[in-house]
Design an enzyme around this catalytic site. Structure first.
Site, mmCIF file in Angstrom:
data_model
loop_
_atom_site.group_PDB
_atom_site.id
_atom_site.type_symbol
_atom_site.label_atom_id
_atom_site.label_comp_id
_atom_site.label_asym_id
_atom_site.label_seq_id
_atom_site.Cartn_x
_atom_site.Cartn_y
_atom_site.Cartn_z
ATOM 1 N N TYR A 244 42.902 -34.825 53.621
ATOM 2 C CA TYR A 244 41.964 -35.688 54.237
ATOM 3 C C TYR A 244 42.023 -35.034 55.788
ATOM 4 C CZ TYR A 244 41.542 -38.269 50.292
ATOM 5 O OH TYR A 244 41.076 -38.647 49.014
ATOM 6 N N PHE B 251 46.521 -49.588 49.704
ATOM 7 C CA PHE B 251 44.987 -50.039 48.985
ATOM 8 C C PHE B 251 44.627 -48.707 48.371
ATOM 9 C CE2 PHE B 251 44.613 -49.229 53.506
ATOM 10 C CZ PHE B 251 43.686 -48.405 53.587
HETATM 11 C C1 LIG Z 1 41.377 -34.782 45.323
HETATM 12 C C2 LIG Z 1 39.978 -34.963 44.610
HETATM 13 C C3 LIG Z 1 39.329 -36.450 44.862
HETATM 14 C C4 LIG Z 1 39.302 -33.894 45.049
HETATM 15 O O1 LIG Z 1 37.796 -33.734 44.762
HETATM 16 P P1 LIG Z 1 36.841 -32.477 44.708
HETATM 17 O O2 LIG Z 1 35.481 -32.804 44.304
HETATM 18 O O3 LIG Z 1 37.626 -31.575 43.722
HETATM 19 O O4 LIG Z 1 36.955 -31.870 46.259
HETATM 20 P P2 LIG Z 1 35.705 -31.084 46.793
HETATM 21 O O5 LIG Z 1 35.512 -29.852 46.016
HETATM 22 O O6 LIG Z 1 34.821 -31.730 47.225
HETATM 23 O O7 LIG Z 1 36.853 -30.663 48.120
HETATM 24 C C5 LIG Z 1 36.432 -30.733 49.376
HETATM 25 C C6 LIG Z 1 37.574 -30.196 50.147
HETATM 26 O O8 LIG Z 1 38.767 -30.607 50.205
HETATM 27 C C7 LIG Z 1 39.548 -29.342 49.588
HETATM 28 N N1 LIG Z 1 40.533 -30.148 48.502
HETATM 29 C C8 LIG Z 1 40.097 -30.709 47.457
HETATM 30 N N2 LIG Z 1 41.122 -31.208 46.823
HETATM 31 C C9 LIG Z 1 42.198 -30.791 47.396
HETATM 32 C C10 LIG Z 1 43.747 -31.078 47.253
HETATM 33 N N3 LIG Z 1 44.148 -31.698 46.254
HETATM 34 N N4 LIG Z 1 44.617 -30.460 48.290
HETATM 35 C C11 LIG Z 1 43.927 -29.519 49.201
HETATM 36 N N5 LIG Z 1 42.646 -29.640 49.522
HETATM 37 C C12 LIG Z 1 41.839 -30.181 48.648
HETATM 38 C C13 LIG Z 1 38.794 -28.363 48.832
HETATM 39 O O9 LIG Z 1 39.499 -27.225 49.213
HETATM 40 C C14 LIG Z 1 37.362 -28.660 49.992
HETATM 41 O O10 LIG Z 1 37.804 -27.940 50.966
HETATM 42 P P3 LIG Z 1 36.681 -27.524 52.030
HETATM 43 O O11 LIG Z 1 35.456 -27.941 51.728
HETATM 44 O O12 LIG Z 1 37.045 -27.520 53.371
HETATM 45 O O13 LIG Z 1 36.636 -25.874 51.689
HETATM 46 C C15 LIG Z 1 39.873 -34.570 43.076
HETATM 47 O O14 LIG Z 1 40.749 -33.621 42.955
HETATM 48 C C16 LIG Z 1 40.683 -35.919 42.412
HETATM 49 O O15 LIG Z 1 40.142 -36.627 41.832
HETATM 50 N N6 LIG Z 1 42.315 -35.867 42.361
HETATM 51 C C17 LIG Z 1 42.919 -36.888 41.566
HETATM 52 C C18 LIG Z 1 42.634 -38.439 42.215
HETATM 53 C C19 LIG Z 1 43.128 -38.313 43.524
HETATM 54 O O16 LIG Z 1 43.943 -37.468 44.139
HETATM 55 N N7 LIG Z 1 42.230 -38.952 44.398
HETATM 56 C C20 LIG Z 1 42.320 -38.902 45.730
HETATM 57 C C21 LIG Z 1 42.851 -40.488 46.073
HETATM 58 S S1 LIG Z 1 43.435 -40.754 47.882
#
Ligand SMILES: CC(C)(COP(=O)(O)OP(=O)(O)OC[C@H]1O[C@@H](n2cnc3c(N)ncnc32)[C@H](O)[C@@H]1OP(=O)(O)O)[C@@H](O)C(=O)NCCC(=O)NCCS
Length: 389
Positions: free
Chosen positions: A120, A389
Site C-alpha cells: 500500500y 476492520f
Molecule cells: C493483494 C491483492 C488485492 C492484489 O490484487 P492485484 O489485482 O493482483 O493487484 P494489481 O495487479 O492491481 O497490483 C497493483 C500494484 O500492487 C503490486 N502488488 C500487488 N500485490 C502485491 C503484493 N502482495 N505485494 C507487493 N506488491 C503487490 C503490484 O505489483 C502492482 O504494482 P505496480 O502497479 O506499482 O506495478 C490480491 O493479491 C489479493 O486479493 N490477495 C489476497 C487478499 C488480500 O491480501 N487482500 C488485501 C487486504 S488488505
C-alpha cells in the site's frame, strides 16, 4: 472486465471471494453488521462476464486524531482479487476509483489495515500505528511495591454489560489517537461470541472496573493461557486494577495481549523481562486525502513554521502556534520534501520524522528543522487503533 458499484445481488459472490482470499468464510450476520457502515456507492466490484473477480468497500469511520478531534475517515476493507485474475491491475483500478469516491465524499483521511506490508505504500498509505504481541509468565510476575492497588474489578457476563463496555470504550477512544467510534452493530457482532471467531479458545470472559474492562478467552488445557481480546482502560487506575486481576489468575500460566509498543506493563513489574515481545507488526495505515483539513484538525507539541512539499499532494505552508496549525497552499520554496505515505505515518505521532530522514524519504537541508518537525508531530498520548476492520 468492468468496474461498478456493487448491487445487493453481488454480496453472495463477494462473501465467497472474500472467504476464498482470506481463508475463512465469515458469518452472514457479521458481514451484515459491517455492511451497515458502508455508504451508498462505497462498495465496488470488478466483473469478468458474470463473475465477481475483484471487490473492495469503504466504511464510514470516525477517527480520533492527536489533540482529540474526531475526523470522518474512509476505512477500506474486504479487498480481494480472485487468484485467477491477480496482477492484472484490478487492485489498482479499484483503488483509483475508491480514492475518487472518497475525495468526492469530502473525507480527509483514508485508512486500512494491511494483509501484507509491501502493497500500500505505492498508493500513498503509510503505517501510522504499530502493535506488538506480548506474553507474560504470570506465575512469576510481581508488582513493584510502589504500584497502587486500586481494586474495583468485578467478574461479569459480557452480554449483560454491553452498555457499560460501550460507555467506557467511548471515553477511551475519544482520548486516544487512532480510536474509532464503534457502532452498535459491531458491539452486537463482538458480543455474539460466535464459535468461528474464537480461534480455538473458550467463550468470552470479562472483568469490569468503573473506568475499564477486559474481554479475554482461555486457550489450551494444561497449561492454560489467557488471550486478551480487548483491554480498554480510560484511567491508569483501571489499567493497573485490570492487570492485577489478570495476573492474579492462579491456574493460568501465561497472559497474551496484542498491545501498542509503549504499553507500561513492564514498568509495573519487579522483573520487566517477564513481559516478552513475541511478535510485532504495523496496525493502522493512513493516506491523507485532504492535507490542509487533516493537518489543521490535529494538535501539536511545538510551534513551527515550515513549507512542506508533499509528492502527489502539493506544497503547503504550515504554521503551528500554541498547538494549533494553519495549513495553506503556497508557491514559496519548500523547506521539507516528503512522500504522501510518510505524511500518513507521521500524522498520529506514532512514527518520527527523523527515521524517514535517515531513509531519505523526508528531505531537508536543515537537520534542526527535521528535529523540530519530529517534536511538533510527536504524540502526547500513544496512538492505538480502536479495532481492526
Ligand atoms: C493483494 C491483492 C488485492 C492484489 O490484487 P492485484 O489485482 O493482483 O493487484 P494489481 O495487479 O492491481 O497490483 C497493483 C500494484 O500492487 C503490486 N502488488 C500487488 N500485490 C502485491 C503484493 N502482495 N505485494 C507487493 N506488491 C503487490 C503490484 O505489483 C502492482 O504494482 P505496480 O502497479 O506499482 O506495478 C490480491 O493479491 C489479493 O486479493 N490477495 C489476497 C487478499 C488480500 O491480501 N487482500 C488485501 C487486504 S488488505
Amino acid at each position: 472486465m468492468t468496474l461498478a458499484p456493487s448491487t445487493d445481488a453481488d454480496w453472495t459472490a463477494m462473501a465467497l471471494l472474500g472467504g476464498t482470499a482470506f481463508g475463512e468464510i465469515g458469518h452472514p450476520d457479521s458481514l451484515a453488521a459491517w455492511r451497515t457502515m458502508v455508504p451508498d456507492g462505497g462498495a465496488l466490484v470488478v466483473r469478468d462476464g458474470d463473475d465477481v473477480v475483484g471487490q473492495c468497500f469503504y466504511l464510514n469511520l470516525s477517527l480520533t486524531v492527536s489533540g482529540g478531534a474526531v475526523l470522518p475517515t474512509a476505512g477500506i476493507s474486504f479487498v480481494a482479487v480472485a487468484p485467477t485474475h491477480r496482477r492484472r491491475g484490478i487492485l489498482r483500478m479499484m483503488y483509483t476509483e475508491l480514492h475518487r469516491r472518497i475525495a468526492d465524499a469530502g473525507l480527509p483521511i483514508a485508512a486500512l489495515t494491511a494483509s501484507e506490508g509491501g502493497i500500500y505504500g505505492r498508493f500513498g498509505y503509510g503505517p501510522a500505528t504499530g502493535k506488538q504481541l506480548i506474553t507474560v509468565d504470570r506465575r512469576f510476575a510481581e508488582f513493584h511495591a510502589s504500584v497502587s492497588d486500586p481494586g474495583g474489578v468485578r467478574l461479569v457476563k459480557p452480554t449483560e454489560h454491553r452498555d457499560v463496555f460501550a460507555e467506557i470504550y467511548d471515553r477511551w477512544r475519544l482520548q486516544t489517537p487512532g480510536g474509532l467510534q464503534r457502532p452498535s452493530a459491531l458491539w452486537d457482532d463482538l458480543l455474539a461470541d460466535r464459535e468461528n471467531t474464537r480461534d480455538g479458545c473458550s467463550e468470552l470472559f470479562a472483568f469490569v472496573h468503573p473506568d475499564g474492562y477486559v474481554l479475554y478467552r482461555v486457550h489450551g488445557n494444561d497449561p492454560m493461557t489467557i488471550r486478551i481480546w480487548e483491554l480498554v482502560a480510560a484511567t491508569t487506575d483501571a489499567q493497573v486494577a485490570l492487570w492485577r486481576a489478570l495476573l492474579g489468575m492462579d491456574l493460568m500460566e501465561k497472559v497474551n495481549i496484542w498491545t501498542h509498543p509503549d504499553d507500561v506493563l513492564p514498568q509495573l513489574l519487579t522483573n520487566p523481562r517477564l513481559v516478552r515481545v513475541t511478535n510485532s507488526t504495523d496496525d493502522l495505515w493512513l493516506r491523507i486525502m485532504d492535507i490542509p483539513a487533516a493537518l489543521e484538525a490535529r494538535g501539536y507539541q511545538e510551534d513551527l513554521d515550515v513549507v512542506l512539499q508533499v509528492a502527489d499532494g502539493g506544497r503547503f505552508a504550515l504554521q503551528i502556534r500554541d498547538g494549533r496549525a494553519r495549513c495553506t497552499p503556497t508557491d514559496a520554496p519548500a523547506d521539507v520534501a516528503l512522500d504522501l505515505d510518510v505524511l500518513g505515518s507521521l500524522y498520529l505521532g506514532g512514527y518520527r520524522a527523523e527515521g524517514f530522514a535517515t531513509a531519505n524519504r523526508l528531505r531537508s537541508n536543515d537537520s534542526a528543522l527535521i528535529r523540530r518537525l519530529g517534536g511538533a508531530f510527536a504524540g502526547e498520548v500513544p496512538a492505538v487503533l480502536g479495532y481492526g476492520f
